[in-house]
Design an enzyme around this catalytic site. Sequence first.
Site, mmCIF file in Angstrom:
data_model
loop_
_atom_site.group_PDB
_atom_site.id
_atom_site.type_symbol
_atom_site.label_atom_id
_atom_site.label_comp_id
_atom_site.label_asym_id
_atom_site.label_seq_id
_atom_site.Cartn_x
_atom_site.Cartn_y
_atom_site.Cartn_z
ATOM 1 N N LEU A 183 -15.480 53.559 -27.017
ATOM 2 C CA LEU A 183 -15.544 54.165 -25.532
ATOM 3 C C LEU A 183 -15.300 55.822 -25.474
ATOM 4 C CD1 LEU A 183 -16.755 51.385 -22.777
ATOM 5 C CD2 LEU A 183 -15.959 54.049 -22.605
ATOM 6 N N ILE A 184 -15.787 56.630 -24.978
ATOM 7 C CA ILE A 184 -15.400 57.620 -24.583
ATOM 8 C C ILE A 184 -16.136 57.825 -23.227
ATOM 9 C CG2 ILE A 184 -15.432 59.798 -25.904
ATOM 10 C CD1 ILE A 184 -15.813 58.807 -28.081
ATOM 11 N N TYR A 227 -4.498 71.223 -10.796
ATOM 12 C CA TYR A 227 -5.089 70.292 -11.910
ATOM 13 C C TYR A 227 -3.763 70.531 -12.254
ATOM 14 C CZ TYR A 227 -7.199 70.239 -16.634
ATOM 15 O OH TYR A 227 -7.416 69.833 -17.694
ATOM 16 N N GLY A 240 -19.057 69.813 -24.152
ATOM 17 C CA GLY A 240 -17.746 69.874 -24.425
ATOM 18 C C GLY A 240 -17.249 69.280 -24.822
ATOM 19 N N SER A 254 -3.597 68.410 -21.374
ATOM 20 C CA SER A 254 -3.834 69.730 -21.505
ATOM 21 C C SER A 254 -2.119 70.090 -21.199
ATOM 22 C CB SER A 254 -4.492 69.666 -19.933
ATOM 23 O OG SER A 254 -4.338 71.507 -19.726
ATOM 24 N N GLY A 310 -16.949 61.170 -20.498
ATOM 25 C CA GLY A 310 -17.585 62.272 -19.894
ATOM 26 C C GLY A 310 -18.285 62.250 -21.350
ATOM 27 N N GLY A 366 -16.039 66.090 -24.727
ATOM 28 C CA GLY A 366 -16.788 64.787 -24.993
ATOM 29 C C GLY A 366 -17.970 64.953 -26.054
#
Length: 346
Positions: free
Chosen positions: A10-11, A186, A17, A144, A13, A19
């Site tokens: 299950l992913i 962020y 991009g 990130s 987004g 996802g």
Amino acid sequence: MATEGQKVVLITGCSSGIGMAIAVRLARDENKRYYVIATMRDLKRKDKLVEAAGDAYGRTLSLLSLDVCSDESVKQCVDSVKDRHIDILINNAGVGLVGPIEALSLDDMKQVFETNFFGVVRMIKEVMPDMKRRRSGHILVISSVLGLHGKTVRHTHRHFFLRNSRRETQSRFVLLFTGVAFNDVYSASKFATEGLCEGLAIQLLKFNVTVSMIEPGPVNTEFEMKLMTDVSKKEFAGADPETLYHFRNCYLPTQVNLFQGLGQTPEEIAKCTKNVIESPRPPFRNLTNPLYTPIVALKYADETRCLSVHTFYHMLYNLGGIMHVSVRIMKFLSCEWLRRRTISPI
């Protein structure tokens, strides 16, 4: 529906991009080892994913609506999966926020954390108990380099030793982070996610559940390009003229250079993610871009962080021209040999 022997993935987004790239790569696995449930908030945005998936759509890939900011939506999505059986959870959904912090609203800041941090928490809370009961599962988070702790090192007097060093005398742990100016909120959301997952990784080992962080640097996606375009036009009321000048004339051009010179494609991140999934012993942290290693390594050189702070300061404010040339050289070198390397977890 998954067939016997397939792992259910299950992913979040997946409308574009990273996802979407991960969903397509796994769904088109030559050996059909994965059944992918690709999710997005608005299924009206499914067309690009369906086109990219080709004949895998409807066979090894299906779609579900999911808003990671909604408890109800998360529960409904997981409940709709047969027996709530999810072998691999990939938390990819995220939002960005760039600009002088005094010009950003608290509501916008809260939304970043609601998606990037609490969205991950919601998904893990919903999926993790079943994985623990089965004593099997893999949770991945697309983080990130901006939230990177770096690897834990030991500091003994003036020398630094990796975790596996044999020297233990008077050592202590130093945690290393990477933050970037004007990405304060962020970065903070990614710091929080890294801390959450580091704690969970320790706990879940007891239940044979693995946690892995995928840590890209710049990635050329619609998400990033739209974000940069929007912020270049924004007025940022509340910021003083000097700060706004630095943001527009130092930060933004530097970011453009970095994305052009060091940016990866979503497909490269997807390839790294698949390698991590298929690793016999998936690493916890996985830096996807080797060109970023020297930047992260600055954190090892000085536990006071003064070196990295002052280095990033000069890179941003005083060395714009030199940095532009350096990035162009790195881009040329990467085209010659680095891009030929198989992206693999480190």
